[in-house]
Motif scaffolding. Structure first.
Motif, PDB file in Angstrom:
ATOM      1  N   GLN A 201       0.808  -1.215   0.000  1.00 30.94           N
ATOM      2  CA  GLN A 201       0.000   0.000   0.000  1.00 30.94           C
ATOM      3  C   GLN A 201       0.843   1.268   0.000  1.00 30.94           C
ATOM      4  N   ILE A 202       2.102   1.172   0.394  1.00 35.92           N
ATOM      5  CA  ILE A 202       2.946   2.364   0.437  1.00 35.92           C
ATOM      6  C   ILE A 202       4.261   2.189  -0.328  1.00 35.92           C
ATOM      7  N   LEU A 203       4.444   1.046  -0.974  1.00 40.90           N
ATOM      8  CA  LEU A 203       5.714   0.772  -1.654  1.00 40.90           C
ATOM      9  C   LEU A 203       5.821   1.541  -2.962  1.00 40.90           C
ATOM     10  N   LEU A 204       6.941   2.258  -3.120  1.00 40.24           N
ATOM     11  CA  LEU A 204       7.230   3.009  -4.337  1.00 40.24           C
ATOM     12  C   LEU A 204       8.382   2.343  -5.091  1.00 40.24           C
ATOM     13  N   PRO A 205       8.625   2.728  -6.350  1.00 33.54           N
ATOM     14  CA  PRO A 205       9.691   2.092  -7.136  1.00 33.54           C
ATOM     15  C   PRO A 205      11.047   2.069  -6.452  1.00 33.54           C
ATOM     16  N   GLY A 206      11.401   3.156  -5.745  1.00 28.08           N
ATOM     17  CA  GLY A 206      12.687   3.160  -5.053  1.00 28.08           C
ATOM     18  C   GLY A 206      12.761   2.067  -3.999  1.00 28.08           C
ATOM     19  N   GLY A 207      11.654   1.779  -3.346  1.00 31.09           N
ATOM     20  CA  GLY A 207      11.617   0.702  -2.363  1.00 31.09           C
ATOM     21  C   GLY A 207      11.785  -0.664  -3.000  1.00 31.09           C
ATOM     22  N   ARG A 208      11.258  -0.816  -4.210  1.00 35.99           N
ATOM     23  CA  ARG A 208      11.412  -2.093  -4.908  1.00 35.99           C
ATOM     24  C   ARG A 208      12.886  -2.395  -5.203  1.00 35.99           C
ATOM     25  N   LEU A 209      13.665  -1.333  -5.435  1.00 36.82           N
ATOM     26  CA  LEU A 209      15.088  -1.536  -5.701  1.00 36.82           C
ATOM     27  C   LEU A 209      15.835  -2.014  -4.456  1.00 36.82           C
ATOM     28  N   LEU A 210      15.419  -1.547  -3.282  1.00 37.67           N
ATOM     29  CA  LEU A 210      16.080  -1.951  -2.036  1.00 37.67           C
ATOM     30  C   LEU A 210      15.633  -3.323  -1.537  1.00 37.67           C
ATOM     31  N   TYR A 211      14.403  -3.675  -1.847  1.00 43.11           N
ATOM     32  CA  TYR A 211      13.750  -4.832  -1.226  1.00 43.11           C
ATOM     33  C   TYR A 211      14.520  -6.151  -1.383  1.00 43.11           C
ATOM     34  N   PRO A 212      15.206  -6.398  -2.494  1.00 48.12           N
ATOM     35  CA  PRO A 212      15.896  -7.694  -2.629  1.00 48.12           C
ATOM     36  C   PRO A 212      17.158  -7.820  -1.782  1.00 48.12           C
ATOM     37  N   TYR A 213      17.536  -6.812  -1.019  1.00 56.86           N
ATOM     38  CA  TYR A 213      18.811  -6.841  -0.295  1.00 56.86           C
ATOM     39  C   TYR A 213      18.569  -6.786   1.211  1.00 56.86           C
ATOM     40  N   PRO A 214      18.373  -7.918   1.857  1.00 62.40           N
ATOM     41  CA  PRO A 214      18.024  -7.941   3.284  1.00 62.40           C
ATOM     42  C   PRO A 214      19.090  -7.345   4.197  1.00 62.40           C
ATOM     43  N   GLU A 215      20.344  -7.571   3.904  1.00 64.79           N
ATOM     44  CA  GLU A 215      21.395  -7.040   4.776  1.00 64.79           C
ATOM     45  C   GLU A 215      21.479  -5.521   4.673  1.00 64.79           C
ATOM     46  N   LEU A 216      21.277  -5.005   3.467  1.00 66.04           N
ATOM     47  CA  LEU A 216      21.258  -3.552   3.297  1.00 66.04           C
ATOM     48  C   LEU A 216      20.085  -2.954   4.067  1.00 66.04           C
ATOM     49  N   MET A 217      18.925  -3.591   3.978  1.00 65.95           N
ATOM     50  CA  MET A 217      17.753  -3.094   4.706  1.00 65.95           C
ATOM     51  C   MET A 217      17.971  -3.186   6.216  1.00 65.95           C
ATOM     52  N   ARG A 218      18.652  -4.215   6.646  1.00 67.20           N
ATOM     53  CA  ARG A 218      18.940  -4.357   8.081  1.00 67.20           C
ATOM     54  C   ARG A 218      19.838  -3.224   8.559  1.00 67.20           C
ATOM     55  N   GLY A 219      20.877  -2.918   7.784  1.00 69.79           N
ATOM     56  CA  GLY A 219      21.766  -1.821   8.147  1.00 69.79           C
ATOM     57  C   GLY A 219      21.043  -0.484   8.153  1.00 69.79           C
ATOM     58  N   LEU A 220      20.179  -0.259   7.176  1.00 73.33           N
ATOM     59  CA  LEU A 220      19.429   0.987   7.109  1.00 73.33           C
ATOM     60  C   LEU A 220      18.414   1.097   8.244  1.00 73.33           C
ATOM     61  N   THR A 221      17.890  -0.038   8.688  1.00 76.78           N
ATOM     62  CA  THR A 221      16.962  -0.019   9.830  1.00 76.78           C
ATOM     63  C   THR A 221      17.654   0.498  11.077  1.00 76.78           C
ATOM     64  N   PHE A 222      18.815  -0.077  11.393  1.00 80.65           N
ATOM     65  CA  PHE A 222      19.548   0.371  12.585  1.00 80.65           C
ATOM     66  C   PHE A 222      20.049   1.806  12.416  1.00 80.65           C
ATOM     67  N   ALA A 223      20.452   2.160  11.187  1.00 78.12           N
ATOM     68  CA  ALA A 223      20.910   3.530  10.941  1.00 78.12           C
ATOM     69  C   ALA A 223      19.780   4.523  11.182  1.00 78.12           C
ATOM     70  N   THR A 224      18.573   4.181  10.751  1.00 79.49           N
ATOM     71  CA  THR A 224      17.413   5.048  10.967  1.00 79.49           C
ATOM     72  C   THR A 224      17.113   5.207  12.446  1.00 79.49           C
ATOM     73  N   TYR A 225      17.091   4.085  13.155  1.00 77.65           N
ATOM     74  CA  TYR A 225      16.751   4.115  14.584  1.00 77.65           C
ATOM     75  C   TYR A 225      17.741   4.969  15.373  1.00 77.65           C
ATOM     76  N   TYR A 226      19.029   4.737  15.182  1.00 83.92           N
ATOM     77  CA  TYR A 226      20.027   5.464  15.972  1.00 83.92           C
ATOM     78  C   TYR A 226      20.206   6.908  15.480  1.00 83.92           C
ATOM     79  N   MET A 227      19.960   7.141  14.203  1.00 83.48           N
ATOM     80  CA  MET A 227      19.994   8.523  13.718  1.00 83.48           C
ATOM     81  C   MET A 227      18.907   9.344  14.398  1.00 83.48           C
ATOM     82  N   GLU A 228      17.680   8.812  14.441  1.00 91.05           N
ATOM     83  CA  GLU A 228      16.577   9.528  15.077  1.00 91.05           C
ATOM     84  C   GLU A 228      16.817   9.714  16.570  1.00 91.05           C
ATOM     85  N   LEU A 229      17.464   8.748  17.192  1.00 87.31           N
ATOM     86  CA  LEU A 229      17.697   8.818  18.629  1.00 87.31           C
ATOM     87  C   LEU A 229      18.826   9.773  18.998  1.00 87.31           C
TER      88      LEU A 229
END
Length: 505
Positions: A201-229
């Motif tokens: 419902q919210i996925l855009l083309p740029g997200g489709r490019l990231l989606y096949p790379y689980p380790e990259l998404m994992r790194g970006l998840t932690f980067a987002t969390y600690y950046m906001e904190l």
């Protein structure tokens, strides 16, 4: 002691030129927001739409909230109010009667948000608060029509309770967003971005490019969390303030650019971008003036000479490169100083209240805000909640089908312009929503607590369909949700058909 205080106040000293850019950016976003909302005047704000006034009052109304938009259920009245809001926003952008237009824009924004809370998202809270603090900020002192009637500022910097409130508010947005992300997907497994990009419902083309790379998404998840904190802390470092602000602005510009390319979040990224110009340091404003102001003045001279023969006025202050930038309190009559002190006191009290409100959203302690104190937040809409993808990302996903049955018994999908019915997933689920307001409405439509709203949407869609004589007549309409739950390792459950509502002419 004075030297220590001077150092500690540095994070809250802002350039009035940067505040003027903040004013322009906020006003521009208000205009964009109005333009998007105006496409659904009848659907979202009239009694003929999905939330008639009597339903709003019965299920979604807070007695402390106020709304001019609830004065009528006619879309024509809403159109007049939208035009008033747009006029005030344009005046604010130009800096005409800036404080008054800020108040008018804030009142009308609060009013339209209160009219239909079912389509609100997190960015609306921030836009509302930017206008609220703008009432107390000197963001019309330069780069405005008002400034032509005033003497040149003796300093291009300012420090007050309002500048403190603006800086603290920006920090609260990201601190609270991080602290509310308590799910293991954010703090342990790092799968939050995976689940976010699994939401069709919210996925855009740029997200489709990231989606096949689980380790990259994992790194970006932690980067987002600690950046906001952690990132907001740099706003309060009293040394090398310009450098830290540049880091804050640059990081968030890139962060929200990434969000806008991967997830369909409406104006959320624009509102967050618009919140940043007030932090631009004097050196950055000096550079912008050297590059942009002469060009703007030449363009303005050509236009005004062509139309009226009026000459562009000379600069109202010395070249900012040579101005000694320091916080300065101008000589003023005693009454003006008293008014300034009262204003700072009011802003200080409101800031403490807002900090208390935010503290209450992220903790459960004896210091929690009691219900009898919340009326102030609701009345002035300084209530706020920054729970974006918190505490965890939704796993329930799916798509809507408006299953219509014609008089001849054929099955069609109104959500796909009357095409033959199919339960197959669309190639791009996000394309089914005209705008993010409808997407947010559809999200709220699923909650059992909002079951009251379902018949009104069903009947609205049935009526709109029937008003077009080219459409086949329907004898029944069902709102279907094809539910698909996201699972780990790129798996999903088999889509299940859920009938949310049915109606007939």
């Amino acid at each position: 002691m004075n030297r220590v205080l001077a150092v500690l106040r540095q994070p809250f000293v802002l350039d009035v030129r940067a505040l003027a850019l903040l004013r322009v950016a906020v006003a521009a976003v208000v205009l964009v927001d109005l333009a998007v909302r105006a496409t659904d005047l009848e659907a979202h704000y009239s009694n003929m739409g999905v939330l008639p006034l009597h339903v709003l009052y019965e299920h979604n109304w807070n007695p402390y909230e106020l709304s001019i938009h609830t004065s009528s259920g006619l879309w024509q009245v809403q159109a007049v109010l939208f035009l008033l809001a747009a006029s005030a926003a344009i005046a604010l952008l130009l800096g005409y009667r800036t404080r008054l237009m800020t108040i008018v824009s804030w009142v009308l924004l609060v009013s339209v948000q209160n009219r239909n809370p079912l389509i609100s998202q997190g960015g609306d809270d921030l836009l509302r608060m930017l206008l609220f603090w703008g009432i107390f900020l000197p963001w019309g002192r330069v780069y405005s029509l008002d400034s032509r009637q005033q003497p040149p500022p003796t300093s291009l910097t300012t420090c007050s309770a309002a500048t403190v409130a603006y800086v603290v508010q920006l920090a609260l947005v990201y601190w609270c967003t991080a602290l509310l992300k308590s799910g293991v997907e954010w703090t342990q497994t790092g799968t939050a971005l995976y689940y976010a990009l699994s939401l069709d419902q919210i996925l855009l083309p740029g997200g489709r490019l990231l989606y096949p790379y689980p380790e990259l998404m994992r790194g970006l998840t932690f980067a987002t969390y600690y950046m906001e904190l952690l990132l907001p802390f740099v706003l309060f470092i009293p040394w090398r303030v310009a450098w830290w602000r540049g880091l804050f602005i640059g990081t968030l510009v890139l962060f929200h650019l990434g969000i806008s390319l991967t997830l369909f979040v409406g104006l959320f990224f624009l509102i967050n971008w618009a919140s940043l110009p007030g932090l631009l340091p004097p050196a950055a404003m000096d550079w912008l003036e050297r590059k942009l102001v002469p060009r703007a003045r030449r363009l303005g001279t050509r236009l005004t000479q062509w139309r009226t023969g009026w000459q562009w006025p000379a600069p109202t202050w010395r070249s900012p490169v040579r101005v000694h930038l320091t916080a300065h309190i101008e000589h003023a009559p005693q009454s003006v100083k008293l008014l300034r002190a009262v204003r700072n006191t009011v802003v200080g009290v409101l800031l403490v209240y807002i900090c208390w409100w935010n503290f209450d959203t992220v903790t459960s302690t004896r210091l929690a805000m009691r219900e009898q104190f919340r009326w102030l937040g609701y009345l002035f809409r300084i209530d706020q909640h920054w729970g974006m993808f918190a505490p965890a990302v939704f796993k329930d996903d799916g798509w809507y089908i408006l299953e219509g049955t014609t008089a001849e018994g054929r099955k069609i999908d109104l959500n796909r312009s009357g095409a033959p019915l199919t339960y197959a997933k669309p190639a791009a689920v996000v394309s089914l929503f005209p705008n993010d307001r409808w997407r947010k409405y559809s999200e709220n439509y699923l909650f059992v607590s909002n079951a009251f709203m379902r018949p009104y949407y069903c009947n609205y869609m049935l009526r709109i369909w029937g008003e077009n004589s080219a459409h086949p007549r329907l004898k029944q309409l069902e709102v279907i949700y094809m539910k698909e739950v996201s699972l780990p390792d790129y798996k999903t459950t088999k889509p299940s058909r859920e009938v949310l509502c049915g109606c007939a002419p």
